[in-house]
Design an enzyme around this catalytic site. Structure first.
Site, short mmCIF file in Angstrom:
data_model
loop_
_atom_site.label_atom_id
_atom_site.label_comp_id
_atom_site.label_asym_id
_atom_site.label_seq_id
_atom_site.Cartn_x
_atom_site.Cartn_y
_atom_site.Cartn_z
N HIS A 46 0.82 -1.22 0.00
CA HIS A 46 0.00 0.00 0.00
C HIS A 46 0.85 1.27 0.00
O HIS A 46 0.44 2.31 0.52
CB HIS A 46 -0.95 0.02 1.20
CG HIS A 46 -1.88 -1.14 1.24
ND1 HIS A 46 -3.00 -1.22 0.43
CD2 HIS A 46 -1.85 -2.29 1.97
CE1 HIS A 46 -3.63 -2.36 0.68
NE2 HIS A 46 -2.96 -3.02 1.60
N SER A 116 -3.86 -7.73 -1.30
CA SER A 116 -4.65 -6.85 -0.44
C SER A 116 -5.35 -5.81 -1.31
O SER A 116 -4.73 -5.19 -2.18
CB SER A 116 -3.75 -6.17 0.60
OG SER A 116 -4.49 -5.25 1.37
N HIS A 135 -6.79 0.78 -4.89
CA HIS A 135 -5.65 0.12 -5.51
C HIS A 135 -5.55 -1.30 -4.98
O HIS A 135 -6.25 -1.68 -4.04
CB HIS A 135 -4.33 0.89 -5.27
CG HIS A 135 -3.96 0.98 -3.83
ND1 HIS A 135 -4.25 2.08 -3.05
CD2 HIS A 135 -3.32 0.11 -2.99
CE1 HIS A 135 -3.82 1.89 -1.82
NE2 HIS A 135 -3.25 0.69 -1.76
#
Length: 528
Positions: A46, A116, A135
């Site tokens: 992330h 994720s 995303h």
């Protein structure tokens, strides 16, 4: 070089996540997919500065939301290629024969086995105009169940790893993936390598990482022919030859070499020596198959020890203990002495006592054992000495026993009955002890009254009242205002998220400790 693809489920519909905020209903997914499949970036942990590619398709399958992405950053692939070339474990190759040797794919699968999805919080109403999906990230382990990342050179090979995907769904994914790669801006991957190394270090210390990966692999129905090592045993014996060079020891692994220690079948073994010989022969045969190799846990030279697996050792131990004959204690010649008699040692006075008894009653004293003396067990003293109970000591009779009405603590009749019980008791010591306790209680109440009166007197004489602020625990509303919830939810498991989940438990424990401290202080004040 050929393209590098990654695929996996971002969520599994039939499994509930550990946290309620991670739940992703299927109707919400279908609604967002119908609104338009916006191209999503693919990054690492992330980190928006570590974008390595783009998502080529999101698909609503029967098992869950499936994602297919492509890694396009050449800078990132150069780093992976250098790491794979210097890793001894990756250079040894995969132990599974059907897998082709691919150091880059194996390095990616070992470093980033989780997927994720970063999405909008469902309860947040301030982000109605923004897209729901933000995303997709490759990470060490995902927070949602079943989020496993499979890297490969072809999309069809990745889809074949998942047994939960039907043939029709595989055709749907292959037809819907945008295989035409567009230009990628290398400036999107501008992350510091030290940041990536720190993230990898933090991920390696997550305690439930490998159990979570094993569970995710089972939920997705992944076959054993994958580069992910999550399902392998945590302790492995690596066969290597040690070559000492100066003060360093270099371990060179041999591809395809395995140390297979077979456990002996204890059910067909009928003797201890046969079991030990069979286990020794098995170990010797396994060592003969490995020429010029020395295991890391090899036995020292000039030693008679035999190294066995734990299961084989306990099996041999059970066989050894089960074949030992049962030892029966010998039978005593003399009968056991009963508790009614006490055997005393022989003394010279025994014969004299017998003679006196015979002269007293004018009859010879017949004894079964003339050399032993038996004395009866002492009886109850009251019967032996003719003790009689005094007239004052009678059976207690309370008035409450004959009454039909019931009374409970706090009622006036109950207190009267309790007092009557105490009056009927003639034990002076018990009465004195109760009087002392009452006197101490009265004195303590008097001291408390004096302190309260003194405080009232001081407060009345002081013209100004000083207010001392007290520290109080924040309420739930104050906590929410002080630390607002993030609007974007990242579903990767990090040490920060683990500590955040344990914060609620720590607050309840702190409140319990505070109450316990106040209670102990009150008890100490009463004792003093």
């Amino acid at each position: 070089m050929s393209k590098v693809w990654v695929g996996g489920f971002l969520c599994v519909y039939g499994e509930e996540p550990s946290e309620e905020c991670l739940a992703l209903p299927r109707d919400t997914v279908q609604k967002e997919l119908r609104s338009g499949n916006i191209p999503l970036p693919l990054n690492i942990n992330h980190n928006e500065k570590a974008t390595i590619g783009m998502v080529r398709g999101l698909f609503d399958l029967e098992h869950g939301l499936f994602c297919v992405a492509q890694i396009q950053s050449q800078t990132f692939m150069d780093i992976i290629r250098n790491i794979a070339s210097k890793s001894k474990l990756i250079a040894a190759g995969s132990v599974i024969e059907p897998l082709p040797p691919d150091p880059e794919i194996e390095c990616l699968s070992s470093s980033f086995p989780g997927l994720s999805l970063s999405s909008k919080v469902l309860q947040d109403e301030n982000l109605d105009g923004k897209p729901f999906f933000h995303h997709v990230s490759v990470c060490g382990v995902g927070r949602r169940p079943g989020t496993i990342a499979i890297f490969g050179r072809e999309i069809s090979w990745i889809l074949d790893r998942f047994s939960c995907i039907s043939e029709s769904e595989k055709r749907q994914v292959l037809e819907g993936v945008n295989v035409y790669s567009q230009g990628f801006d290398e400036n999107l991957f501008s992350a510091d390598l030290y940041d990536l190394l720190a993230d990898s270090l933090d991920t390696s210390y997550i305690r439930k990482r490998f159990p979570k990966l094993q569970l995710d692999k089972q939920l997705c129905g992944l076959s054993k022919c994958t580069y992910i090592k999550a399902s392998e045993p945590p302790v492995e014996i690596i066969v290597a030859t040690g070559k000492v060079a100066g003060d360093q020891v270099q371990l060179t692994t041999e591809p395809g070499s395995e140390l297979a220690v077979e456990t002996c079948d204890v059910s067909v073994v009928h003797g201890n020596y046969d079991a030990v010989e069979s286990a020794t022969a098995t170990t010797a045969m396994s060592n003969q198959n490995l020429p010029n190799t020395t295991p890391l846990l090899s036995s020292p030279p000039f030693s008679d020890c035999v190294f066995l697996p734990k299961d084989a050792f306990f099996s041999l131990l059970n066989v050894t203990t089960g074949q030992q004959p049962k030892v029966v204690p010998p039978v005593s010649v003399h009968p056991p002495v009963t508790e009614q008699y006490q055997m005393l040692p022989y003394s010279e006075s025994a014969a004299k006592i017998a003679e006196q008894e015979s002269n007293r009653y004018h009859s010879p004293c017949q004894t079964m054992y003339p050399y032993w003396q038996y004395s009866p067990v002492p009886q109850y003293p009251a019967v032996l000495h003719g003790y009689r109970q005094p007239k004052t000591f009678k059976k207690r009779h309370f008035q409450s026993d004959s009454e039909d009405e019931l009374s409970f603590p706090g009622d006036p009749e109950y207190t009267k009955k309790r007092r009557r019980h105490k009056v009927d008791n003639d034990d002076d010591k018990e009465m004195a002890r109760e009087k002392n306790d009452l006197r101490e209680l009265v004195d303590m109440i008097g001291m408390l009254r004096q302190e309260i009166n003194a405080l009232k007197h001081v407060r009345a004489q002081s013209p100004q009242r000083h207010v001392v602020p007290m520290e109080t625990l924040p309420t739930i509303e104050e906590k929410g205002a002080a630390s607002p919830k993030p609007s974007i939810l990242n579903a990767s498991l990090t040490p920060e998220t683990v500590n955040r989940s344990l914060a609620g438990q720590n607050e309840s424990m702190d409140l319990l400790k505070l109450n316990k401290k106040l209670f102990v202080d009150a008890l100490n004040k009463m004792d003093s």
